[in-house]
Each structure stands twice: as structure tokens, then as C-alpha cells.
Enzyme design. Structure first.
Site, PDB file in Angstrom:
ATOM      1  N   ALA A  12       0.931  -1.051  -0.003  1.00 16.69           N
ATOM      2  CA  ALA A  12      -0.063   0.072   0.010  1.00 16.69           C
ATOM      3  C   ALA A  12       0.820   1.186  -0.165  1.00 16.69           C
ATOM      4  O   ALA A  12       0.743   2.205  -0.902  1.00 16.69           O
ATOM      5  CB  ALA A  12      -0.896  -0.056   1.060  1.00 16.69           C
ATOM      6  N   SER A  39       4.480  -6.907   6.054  1.00 14.20           N
ATOM      7  CA  SER A  39       3.792  -8.250   5.883  1.00 14.20           C
ATOM      8  C   SER A  39       3.585  -8.489   4.630  1.00 14.20           C
ATOM      9  O   SER A  39       3.665  -9.627   4.112  1.00 14.20           O
ATOM     10  CB  SER A  39       2.567  -7.800   6.609  1.00 14.20           C
ATOM     11  OG  SER A  39       2.847  -7.785   8.009  1.00 14.20           O
ATOM     12  N   ALA A  43       3.889 -12.259   2.351  1.00 11.54           N
ATOM     13  CA  ALA A  43       2.743 -13.080   1.675  1.00 11.54           C
ATOM     14  C   ALA A  43       2.820 -13.964   0.665  1.00 11.54           C
ATOM     15  O   ALA A  43       3.750 -13.805  -0.381  1.00 11.54           O
ATOM     16  CB  ALA A  43       1.570 -11.896   1.023  1.00 11.54           C
ATOM     17  N   GLU A 113      -7.981 -20.545  -3.201  1.00  6.06           N
ATOM     18  CA  GLU A 113      -7.807 -20.600  -1.987  1.00  6.06           C
ATOM     19  C   GLU A 113      -9.056 -20.660  -1.420  1.00  6.06           C
ATOM     20  O   GLU A 113     -10.074 -20.752  -2.194  1.00  6.06           O
ATOM     21  CB  GLU A 113      -7.120 -19.429  -1.474  1.00  6.06           C
ATOM     22  CG  GLU A 113      -5.553 -19.425  -1.861  1.00  6.06           C
ATOM     23  CD  GLU A 113      -4.618 -18.182  -1.272  1.00  6.06           C
ATOM     24  OE1 GLU A 113      -5.017 -17.872  -0.205  1.00  6.06           O
ATOM     25  OE2 GLU A 113      -4.009 -17.574  -2.172  1.00  6.06           O
ATOM     26  N   HIS A 234      -5.001 -17.625  10.621  1.00  6.95           N
ATOM     27  CA  HIS A 234      -4.841 -18.291   9.283  1.00  6.95           C
ATOM     28  C   HIS A 234      -4.860 -19.882   9.822  1.00  6.95           C
ATOM     29  O   HIS A 234      -4.276 -20.336  10.583  1.00  6.95           O
ATOM     30  CB  HIS A 234      -3.429 -18.192   8.824  1.00  6.95           C
ATOM     31  CG  HIS A 234      -3.423 -18.607   7.588  1.00  6.95           C
ATOM     32  ND1 HIS A 234      -3.205 -20.041   7.169  1.00  6.95           N
ATOM     33  CD2 HIS A 234      -3.603 -18.070   6.441  1.00  6.95           C
ATOM     34  CE1 HIS A 234      -3.183 -20.303   5.914  1.00  6.95           C
ATOM     35  NE2 HIS A 234      -3.240 -19.040   5.115  1.00  6.95           N
ATOM     36  N   ARG A 303     -11.889 -19.206   5.852  1.00  8.81           N
ATOM     37  CA  ARG A 303     -10.696 -19.321   7.028  1.00  8.81           C
ATOM     38  C   ARG A 303     -11.487 -19.200   8.485  1.00  8.81           C
ATOM     39  O   ARG A 303     -11.083 -19.886   9.265  1.00  8.81           O
ATOM     40  CB  ARG A 303      -9.947 -18.097   6.991  1.00  8.81           C
ATOM     41  CG  ARG A 303      -8.667 -18.257   5.899  1.00  8.81           C
ATOM     42  CD  ARG A 303      -7.682 -17.309   6.002  1.00  8.81           C
ATOM     43  NE  ARG A 303      -6.886 -17.515   4.724  1.00  8.81           N
ATOM     44  CZ  ARG A 303      -6.131 -16.584   4.313  1.00  8.81           C
ATOM     45  NH1 ARG A 303      -6.043 -15.297   4.915  1.00  8.81           N
ATOM     46  NH2 ARG A 303      -5.337 -16.826   3.375  1.00  8.81           N
ATOM     47  N   HIS A 364      -3.342 -13.766  11.996  1.00  8.34           N
ATOM     48  CA  HIS A 364      -2.724 -13.486  10.589  1.00  8.34           C
ATOM     49  C   HIS A 364      -3.298 -12.138   9.946  1.00  8.34           C
ATOM     50  O   HIS A 364      -2.518 -11.468   9.459  1.00  8.34           O
ATOM     51  CB  HIS A 364      -3.389 -14.683  10.060  1.00  8.34           C
ATOM     52  CG  HIS A 364      -2.743 -14.564   8.330  1.00  8.34           C
ATOM     53  ND1 HIS A 364      -1.475 -14.508   7.774  1.00  8.34           N
ATOM     54  CD2 HIS A 364      -3.569 -14.402   6.998  1.00  8.34           C
ATOM     55  CE1 HIS A 364      -1.486 -14.635   6.418  1.00  8.34           C
ATOM     56  NE2 HIS A 364      -2.565 -14.470   6.303  1.00  8.34           N
ATOM     57  N   ARG A 406     -12.309 -11.813   6.153  1.00  6.31           N
ATOM     58  CA  ARG A 406     -11.574 -11.368   4.749  1.00  6.31           C
ATOM     59  C   ARG A 406     -11.552 -12.956   3.918  1.00  6.31           C
ATOM     60  O   ARG A 406     -10.848 -13.659   4.459  1.00  6.31           O
ATOM     61  CB  ARG A 406     -10.233 -10.866   4.919  1.00  6.31           C
ATOM     62  CG  ARG A 406      -9.367 -10.787   3.687  1.00  6.31           C
ATOM     63  CD  ARG A 406      -7.925 -10.151   3.836  1.00  6.31           C
ATOM     64  NE  ARG A 406      -7.315 -11.031   4.700  1.00  6.31           N
ATOM     65  CZ  ARG A 406      -6.106 -11.910   4.107  1.00  6.31           C
ATOM     66  NH1 ARG A 406      -6.308 -12.029   2.746  1.00  6.31           N
ATOM     67  NH2 ARG A 406      -5.657 -12.631   4.912  1.00  6.31           N
TER      68      ARG A 406
HETATM   69  C1  SIN Z   1      -2.046 -17.437   2.077  1.00  9.69           C
HETATM   70  O1  SIN Z   1      -1.033 -17.696   1.282  1.00  9.69           O
HETATM   71  O2  SIN Z   1      -2.655 -18.413   2.731  1.00  9.69           O
HETATM   72  C2  SIN Z   1      -2.199 -16.207   2.635  1.00  9.69           C
HETATM   73  C3  SIN Z   1      -2.939 -15.371   1.810  1.00  9.69           C
HETATM   74  C4  SIN Z   1      -3.628 -14.564   2.422  1.00  9.69           C
HETATM   75  O3  SIN Z   1      -3.580 -14.377   3.607  1.00  9.69           O
HETATM   76  O4  SIN Z   1      -4.563 -13.769   1.698  1.00  9.69           O
END
Ligand code: SIN
Length: 552
Positions: A12, A39, A43, A113, A234, A303, A364, A406
Site C-alpha cells: 500500500a 507483511s 505474503a 484458495e 490463518h 478461514r 494472521h 476477509r
Molecule cells: C496464504 O497464502 O494462505 C495467505 C494469503 C492471504 O492471507 O490472503
């Protein structure tokens, strides 16, 4: 020319700096360690985006997945506008030099994901953040209008006219960690891009810089904060007795990795042996997964659901971790796509694609944050109007995109879109240079902090309190206990703060204690369970009230 100062050097902060510098502005980027210590750099997964503006079906699916994940609390207008803008911002990142992974056909390789109904995540193997950060830092270093100021720790916002928040921002006091002097850095506009607060918990996937500095500074200066109870854990951090948690990207589950408890693992191993004897293909492990009891999506649920399923499984079994199995997957493909994870597993004596990976949830991402409008402008606590000259972007901001939980890989997208918007707004409306005086740091009568050992101890006890009392599953009594401790803690830290020369330890502890207090206060105030906030005492007749997500 106005002074624009950005605090934070993740995606950002650096993206906003690039845009502003490109339009002719001089920008200072203050960062408390090296520029790459953010952070973003850690990632793994990627950045969710539909690149083709004419792909309305794909875009709508991304919007619906985001709303579903946010459990009824997303701002749909914000979600739509961010997802519709994604293609342009990815284009900008590529122009800056970010190399997303492509197949031999030249098309971007798209990962999936948890909570995503389609493959739509651009990535650079399993080190996407590192690649983005590399390109943005290289760009910043070659852009004479961007002034990177490493080892500079922001302490507090300076108000215009000595003090009333409604007059807005005049700068920021910072600790130069080389000279140990407090600097008065002038700013006609201040953009906070300081990331999250994972270091408030004992087990976290976040780097050491994630101590909630921007959020705490903004709150103290009179800005509104929002939705702080929604802390995302996470589901899959590598379990290790001694080392800090290491993220095992959710993209691995997107490739087919499955979560199993001890019983599931034993049953699957047996089923594999039986299949071998019969000369048939081994079964897919998902049907043995405990996560199936919590969502039909099993290991690929969002998540909040997966982390809670693991938490419950561990509490009921008394075990330390669950297993992420990958031995049914193509090993060569895993090695190609997940080299970072593969290397780390090797250090631990495990092989990706063979050994079950021991995993646990870890703090996380901060879903809430400094409340901002569609341009990243902060609001005043006092009357809800915009706080002049203060902006927040990235994880520290709460835009309404993420709701109560999120969706994976939506954070880098939100960060880059809001960095662009804030920069464009400042380019079109440059702040007029502040002509008033700025107070100097109150340096008199301060002593070197003589209680170093006690600070380290205090920080550990703060993290233990958050880990034990403000985790994935909450209870009123635990939250109230945490609140009492944090009140005492904040008083004690403030006492130390008033009398000691600033150091990184005390600055961070002060910020962590305040953010902890705000997280707990928001959790206590919540009357319903949504997304990441799950309080057992809010279950009616011992039953979980269905959330929007579950009713769908
Ligand atoms: C991940 O790679 O699992 C993290 C990605 C995220 O936090 O959006």
C-alpha cells in the site's frame, strides 16, 4: 509544494508513493526497519483479480465469494468497486515490474484458495509478496522523488494548531533508531500504511513489525477505528515446538491438500493400503476430513470456519496440531509451485508431497482498522466527519471490503486499489502547505528506560493474555478478564511512557497494549456471532445462531 508522508513500506505505502511521485510529488516513506520488512514481503498466496473487464460472470463470482466470506457485513458497493478496478491495478503492478507466474502459453497461472469458487489468484510461486515488494522497492529506489527513510519509527501524529483533531494533521514524531533522537517530520498529508497487529498474539504468521503502530497513533489522534474484534487466524501455520509459526499457504489446499485429524489420517492411511492391495487408485482424502462436519466445502471452506473447526478438534482431542496431507498430489507440480514451503519443510526433516504437515491456526490479519471512506480518508471520533489530511490504506484501514471475515488473497488487492485512490485524490486535491508551527517533542525530564527486562516480560504476558483469552473462540468471562488486565496494563505502560525516553520497546508496547484494549472492547460489545467473532456465550440455548453464511 506540499509534504506528503507515508508511514509503512508494504504494497500500500510503496504503491501510493509510486503514483504520487509519478505525478511530480516529493514523498517520504517512513519505515521502522528495512523497507522490505513488511507483511507484504511475507505474503505467500497472491492477489485475487479478474483481469478482463468484460468477464462479468467471473467478476460477479468474485464479488459473491467475497460477500459470502464476509458473512453479511461487507459493504457491497465497496466490494464491487474494488473488484471491478482489479484489472487496471494489476496492469499498473506489471508495469512497475512485478512478474506474476505465467504458463508456457503466456497466460497467467491462477491459483485457488479457501472460499473461492474459481481459480483467480495471480501469484509468483509461493512468494508473491516478496516479488511485489522487490519490484516496488526497486522502483522506489530508482525514483528520485521517493525518499525512503528506514529505521525510522513513527511515534505519534502531530496535530495542526497544537492540538484539536478537527484541525487535522501537521506531521509525525518519529524515533530515528540510529541516533536515538526524536524527529519532527512535517507532513501536510499523512498516509498510514502500517499493516496489522499479529504480534499481539503469541502465535502469529506476521513479521516483527506488525505491532499496530498506525492504528494506535490514529486512535490517539482522534480517528475512528472499526470492527477490531475481527482478527483472522490463518488455519495452517506450521506447528513447531521451538520456532515461530511459518505460513503454509492456503494455495496448497487449493491444489488439493486436505486437513485431517489423527483419526482421519489413520483411516485414510488404511484406505490407501486397501486400495494398493486391490490395485485401485487411492481415494481422495477429503472424505476423511473433520472439516466436512463444519462445511460442505471441507478443507476449502472460508478461514473463519476452517480455523474454528481446527480449534474445536484440538480442544476435544487434546492434541497439539492437525495434519495437512499432500501425498496424493503430483510431487513435481508441488515442488514447482511451492518452493518456499518445500525448503522450510526440508529444514524440519519433512518432504512436501510425502509427509503429513503438522499445522495449527495462528493470528494472521486484522480485518478491522482505521475507518476510511472510498478515498482512504479517516474519520473523526468526535463527530464522524473526515479528519483533515489523515489517510489510511492497506491492512491498517477498514474500508468495508472484508466484512466479518476477509476472503483469502483479497487484501493485496484492496491495498493496491486504495493506495491508487488515495494517491489520485491527493494529486487532484493537493493539500495546502501548513504554515503554522509544529511543537517539538516533549524531551525534557525524560530518563532512559531502566526497566528493560520488565518490558520484555510485560510484552510476553500481553501476548499470552491475548492468545488465551481473545482467540478463535471467545467467552464473556475470558473477554472481561482480558479487559481488566489490559486496563491495568495500559495504565502502567502510560506511566512508563510519560517518564522515559522513547525506545522501540516502549513505543511498540504502548501501541500493542492500546490495540489489545480496543480489540477486546469491540469483542465485548458485539451482540452476535459473525465471521471471525465467535463467542460461546452468544449461542442461544447452547446452539449456534446461524449466520448469513450458514443460511445461504
Ligand atoms: C496464504 O497464502 O494462505 C495467505 C494469503 C492471504 O492471507 O490472503
Amino acid at each position: 509544494m506540499a509534504h506528503i508522508v507515508i508511514v509503512g513500506s508494504g504494497i500500500a505505502g510503496l504503491f501510493a508513493a509510486a503514483k504520487l511521485a509519478n505525478a511530480g510529488h516529493e514523498v517520504s516513506v517512513i519505515t521502522k526497519q528495512r523497507a522490505e520488512d513488511s507483511s507484504t514481503n511475507w505474503a505467500q498466496g497472491g492477489i485475487a483479480a479478474i483481469l478482463d473487464k468484460t468477464n462479468h460472470v467471473g467478476m460477479e463470482a468474485h464479488i459473491q465469494d467475497t460477500l459470502q466470506s464476509g458473512d453479511g457485513l461487507c459493504d457491497e458497493t465497496v466490494v464491487r468497486s474494488i473488484i471491478e478496478e482489479a484489472g487496471e491495478r494489476i496492469h499498473d503492478l506489471v508495469n512497475i515490474g512485478v512478474r506474476f507466474q505465467q504458463g508456457t502459453d503466456g497466460k497467467y497461472s491462477l491459483a485457488k484458495e479457501g472460499g473461492h469458487s474459481e481459480h483467480r489468484i495471480l501469484h509468483a510461486k509461493d512468494a508473491t509478496g516478496k516479488e511485489i515488494e522487490r519490484a516496488l522497492i526497486e522502483h522506489a529506489e530508482n525514483e528520485p522523488r521517493i525518499h525512503l527513510k528506514p529505521n525510522t519509527l513513527a511515534i505519534d501524529i502531530i496535530q495542526r494548531h497544537h492540538g484539536h483533531p478537527s484541525h487535522g494533521v501537521a506531521g509525525v514524531w518519529c524515533l530515528d533508531q540510529i541516533t536515538n533522537k526524536v524527529l519532527t517530520i512535517e507532513a501536510d498529508a499523512l498516509i498510514l500504511a502500517t499493516g496489522g497487529v499479529g504480534r499481539l498474539w503469541k502465535e502469529t504468521t506476521n513479521p516483527s513489525v506488525a505491532t499496530g503502530d498506525g492504528l494506535a497513533m490514529a486512535y490517539r489522534a482522534g480517528a475512528c477505528v472499526k470492527d477490531l474484534a475481527f482478527i483472522q487466524f490463518h488455519p495452517t501455520a506450521l506447528f513447531s515446538d521451538s520456532k515461530r509459526p511459518f505460513l503454509i499457504s492456503e494455495a496448497l489446499r487449493g491444489e488439493g491438500a486436505v486437513l485431517l485429524d489423527d483419526t482421519g489420517l489413520a483411516a485414510w492411511n488404511q484406505a490407501c493400503k486397501d486400495a494398493e492391495l486391490q490395485g485401485i487408485a487411492i481415494p481422495f482424502p477429503e472424505k476423511f476430513s473433520f472439516t466436512k462436519l463444519h462445511s460442505p466445502l471441507g478443507s476449502m471452506a472460508t478461514r473463519d470456519i476452517v480455523a474454528r473447526a481446527i480449534d474445536q478438534c484440538l480442544k476435544e482431542s487434546g492434541k497439539t496440531h492437525v495434519h495437512l496431507v499432500t501425498s496424493h498430489l503430483d510431487k513435481q507440480r508441488l515442488n514447482e509451485h511451492f518452493p518456499t514451503i518445500q525448503r522450510r519443510l526440508e529444514e524440519e526433516g519433512m518432504i512436501l508431497g510425502i509427509d503429513p504437515i503438522p499445522v495449527v491456526p495462528a493470528a494472521h490479519y486484522m480485518v478491522g482498522g482505521i475507518e476510511v471512506d472510498h478515498l482512504g480518508r479517516a474519520f473523526l471520533q468526535e463527530d464522524g466527519t473526515n479528519m483533515p489530511h489523515l489517510y489510511a490504506i492497506g491492512e491498517v484501514a477498514c474500508t468495508g471490503m472484508h466484512g466479518a471475515n476477509r476472503l483469502a488473497s483479497n487484501s493485496l488487492l484492496e491495498a493496491v486499489v486504495y493506495a491508487h485512490r488515495t494517491a489520485e485524490y491527493l494529486i487532484a486535491n493537493p493539500p495546502s502547505p501548513y504554515q503554522g508551527t509544529r511543537p517539538n517533542w516533549r524531551a525534557e525530564g525524560l530518563d532512559l528506560l531502566g526497566e528493560h527486562a520488565s518490558i520484555i516480560h510485560d510484552r510476553m504476558s500481553l501476548r499470552n493474555t491475548m492468545e488465551k483469552e481473545v482467540g478463535i473462540v471467545r467467552k464473556n468471562k475470558r473477554l472481561e478478564r482480558a479487559s481488566r488486565r489490559l486496563t491495568l496494563f495500559n495504565n502502567e505502560v502510560e506511566r512508563m511512557w510519560r517518564t522515559s525516553l522513547p525506545s522501540r520497546e516502549i513505543v511498540e508496547l504502548r501501541n500493542l497494549a492500546l490495540v489489545g484494549h480496543l480489540v477486546v472492547a469491540d469483542a465485548i460489545d458485539r451482540a452476535e456471532n459473525r465471521g471471525l467473532h465467535f463467542n460461546l456465550d452468544l449461542l442461544k440455548d447452547g446452539k449456534h445462531e446461524p449466520t448469513m453464511k450458514e443460511l445461504d
